[in-house]
Design an enzyme around this catalytic site. Sequence first.
Site, short mmCIF file in Angstrom:
data_model
loop_
_atom_site.label_atom_id
_atom_site.label_comp_id
_atom_site.label_asym_id
_atom_site.label_seq_id
_atom_site.Cartn_x
_atom_site.Cartn_y
_atom_site.Cartn_z
N HIS A 93 0.82 -1.22 0.00
CA HIS A 93 0.00 0.00 0.00
C HIS A 93 0.85 1.27 0.00
O HIS A 93 0.40 2.31 -0.45
CB HIS A 93 -0.97 0.01 1.19
CG HIS A 93 -0.33 0.22 2.52
ND1 HIS A 93 0.31 -0.79 3.22
CD2 HIS A 93 -0.22 1.33 3.29
CE1 HIS A 93 0.77 -0.31 4.37
NE2 HIS A 93 0.47 0.98 4.43
N LYS A 151 6.03 5.27 -1.81
CA LYS A 151 7.11 5.92 -1.06
C LYS A 151 8.48 5.62 -1.66
O LYS A 151 9.45 6.31 -1.32
CB LYS A 151 7.05 5.49 0.41
CG LYS A 151 5.90 6.14 1.16
CD LYS A 151 5.90 5.80 2.63
CE LYS A 151 4.77 6.54 3.35
NZ LYS A 151 4.71 6.20 4.79
N HIS A 173 -6.01 4.57 0.73
CA HIS A 173 -5.89 4.17 2.14
C HIS A 173 -5.72 5.36 3.09
O HIS A 173 -5.80 5.19 4.30
CB HIS A 173 -4.76 3.15 2.34
CG HIS A 173 -3.37 3.69 2.17
ND1 HIS A 173 -2.80 3.92 0.94
CD2 HIS A 173 -2.44 4.06 3.08
CE1 HIS A 173 -1.57 4.37 1.09
NE2 HIS A 173 -1.33 4.48 2.38
N ASP A 226 -3.40 0.42 9.01
CA ASP A 226 -2.27 1.30 8.70
C ASP A 226 -2.00 2.26 9.85
O ASP A 226 -0.86 2.41 10.32
CB ASP A 226 -2.59 2.07 7.42
CG ASP A 226 -1.49 3.02 7.00
OD1 ASP A 226 -0.31 2.65 7.08
OD2 ASP A 226 -1.83 4.15 6.57
#
Length: 214
Positions: free
Chosen positions: A70, A74, A125, A154
């Site tokens: 997810h 990054k 998310h 998360d």
Amino acid sequence: MALHPVRGDAASAASLACLANAVRARDELSAGRAVSAHERNVAGLVMLLAGALGLPSGRAELIGMAAAVHDVGKLTIPDAILLKPGSPTPEEWTVLRHHARLGEAILAGHGDPLLDLAATIARSHHEAYDGSGYPDGLSGEAIPAEARIVAICDVYDALRQERAYKPALDHCAALDVMVRRDGRSGLDRFDPAMLSRFVAIQSEVERAWAAGSR
């Protein structure tokens, strides 16, 4: 609960595993914030919560597999921002938030249902049930159900882990932050029914998180 149509096969599972390995490799090279450990913890919690919500075990496993990447966006964030000691500036937060759209861009468009689900989760998310999230400001059930599951797991894992800009919280303190709506004017960040179920299985959550963090 409206779910993303998806099936899993060896090829798409292998693709997600390769992306997870890429995240792990960045961790090893940058001595940073262990993004791959976060992804792994979230995936395990997602499978647990999805099962507790009544989804079949095979479906819960597929959502967990998709959730394991997810934060793949990054990988595109400069180390100077991602690994910076201390709190990011407002401008740096803007760059960090791009990881949601960038993760979708990495995962989408391949014609594979499992990768498409992973792309949906990557993009959504950080949406909030009250509409205050990003990148699209979705609210309520307009947020894909799988992303609402991932959002809870998360945030729980992020609260439990130490970061350069904050200390780690224990299990009870992390749940308290989540249940009191993160101090935000009484507005709900999470799907209330999903959060209620997460709290109801909190003993299992605590054990699963501890096992995954060893």
